[in-house]
Design a protein around this motif. Structure first.
Motif, PDB file in Angstrom:
ATOM      1  N   ASP A 105     -23.479  34.583  -3.497  1.00  0.00           N
ATOM      2  CA  ASP A 105     -23.312  35.554  -4.560  1.00  0.00           C
ATOM      3  C   ASP A 105     -24.560  36.406  -4.762  1.00  0.00           C
ATOM      4  N   GLN A 143     -19.306  36.099  -5.576  1.00  0.00           N
ATOM      5  CA  GLN A 143     -19.211  37.188  -6.537  1.00  0.00           C
ATOM      6  C   GLN A 143     -20.389  38.141  -6.419  1.00  0.00           C
ATOM      7  N   ASN A 156     -20.759  41.104  -4.700  1.00  0.00           N
ATOM      8  CA  ASN A 156     -21.025  41.618  -3.365  1.00  0.00           C
ATOM      9  C   ASN A 156     -20.200  42.884  -3.174  1.00  0.00           C
ATOM     10  N   ASN A 157     -19.977  43.276  -1.930  1.00  0.00           N
ATOM     11  CA  ASN A 157     -19.150  44.438  -1.626  1.00  0.00           C
ATOM     12  C   ASN A 157     -17.969  44.044  -0.750  1.00  0.00           C
ATOM     13  N   ASN A 186     -16.548  42.433  -6.913  1.00  0.00           N
ATOM     14  CA  ASN A 186     -16.674  42.882  -5.535  1.00  0.00           C
ATOM     15  C   ASN A 186     -16.079  44.275  -5.425  1.00  0.00           C
TER      16      ASN A 186
END
Length: 211
Positions: A144, A168, A170-171, A194
């Motif tokens: 994460d 959690q 992130n992209n 995300n």
């Protein structure tokens, strides 16, 4: 858990029978992985979390073939994780969260029978290596608060011993695979914040005995 300052002394290199080195929660500075440490071939546990160490992780880390625990979270370690870390086949736990690491996670991590991988709160890029999902022994994955992209693969369902899965902030994009239903040991999983994970959510297992 003291207020020890300074750098790791070169004299450590003479401790050729040293098995465990725990320096956590101090005020130590300088290189996190100096030559004095990477030459300790018998070292099984290296714990330096919660200090002020800097520098990168050198390719010479491959010499620590006996290492089982690498705990170096909450420092200022920078650069990328070298592919040579995959040579450390006795590693059980890698804790490198809350540092300044960047680049891609090496696919060679999938060669290690890890139980815990904590790389949260860094600056990692690109996709999560698919080889990680082949490490059946994993019970904790924390990635994460990075910049990972790509999708969550069907392979994640293979991690039936995984108890804690956090990706959690992130992209990541795409959907949550149906194979998540095979991860019956999950106690916590977090996908929120995300780029576009369909039905982004978190999961939390209820302790039925307590309820």
């Amino acid at each position: 858990s003291n207020s020890i300052t300074g750098i790791l002394p070169n004299g450590l290199s003479g401790l050729l029978d040293l098995i465990s080195l725990d320096l956590q929660k101090n005020l130590l500075t300088g290189l996190a992985f100096p030559n004095a440490v990477t030459g300790l071939r018998q070292l099984e546990s290296y714990r330096i979390s919660n200090n002020q160490f800097t520098g990168g992780i050198p390719s010479e880390i491959r010499a620590l073939r006996s290492l089982k625990e690498l705990w170096a979270g909450e420092n200022s370690i920078s650069g990328s994780v070298p592919s040579e870390i995959g040579d450390l086949r006795d590693l059980k736990t890698i804790i490198l969260g809350e540092n300044d690491l960047t680049g891609e996670l090496p696919s060679e991590l999938g060669l290690i029978p890890l139980e815990g991988l904590l790389m949260n709160d860094n600056f990692f890029l690109d996709s999560i290596p698919s080889q990680l999902y082949d490490v059946a022994s994993l019970n904790t994955i924390r990635l994460d608060n990075n910049f990972f992209t790509g999708t969550l693969p069907l392979l994640m369902g293979q991690l039936t011993d995984l108890e804690d899965f956090q990706v959690q902030n992130n992209n990541l994009s795409g959907t949550i695979p149906e194979s998540i239903g095979s991860m019956t040991s999950l106690g916590e999983c977090f996908f929120f914040s995300n780029a576009g994970v369909s039905r982004a959510c978190f999961c939390h297992k209820v302790n039925r005995e307590k309820s």
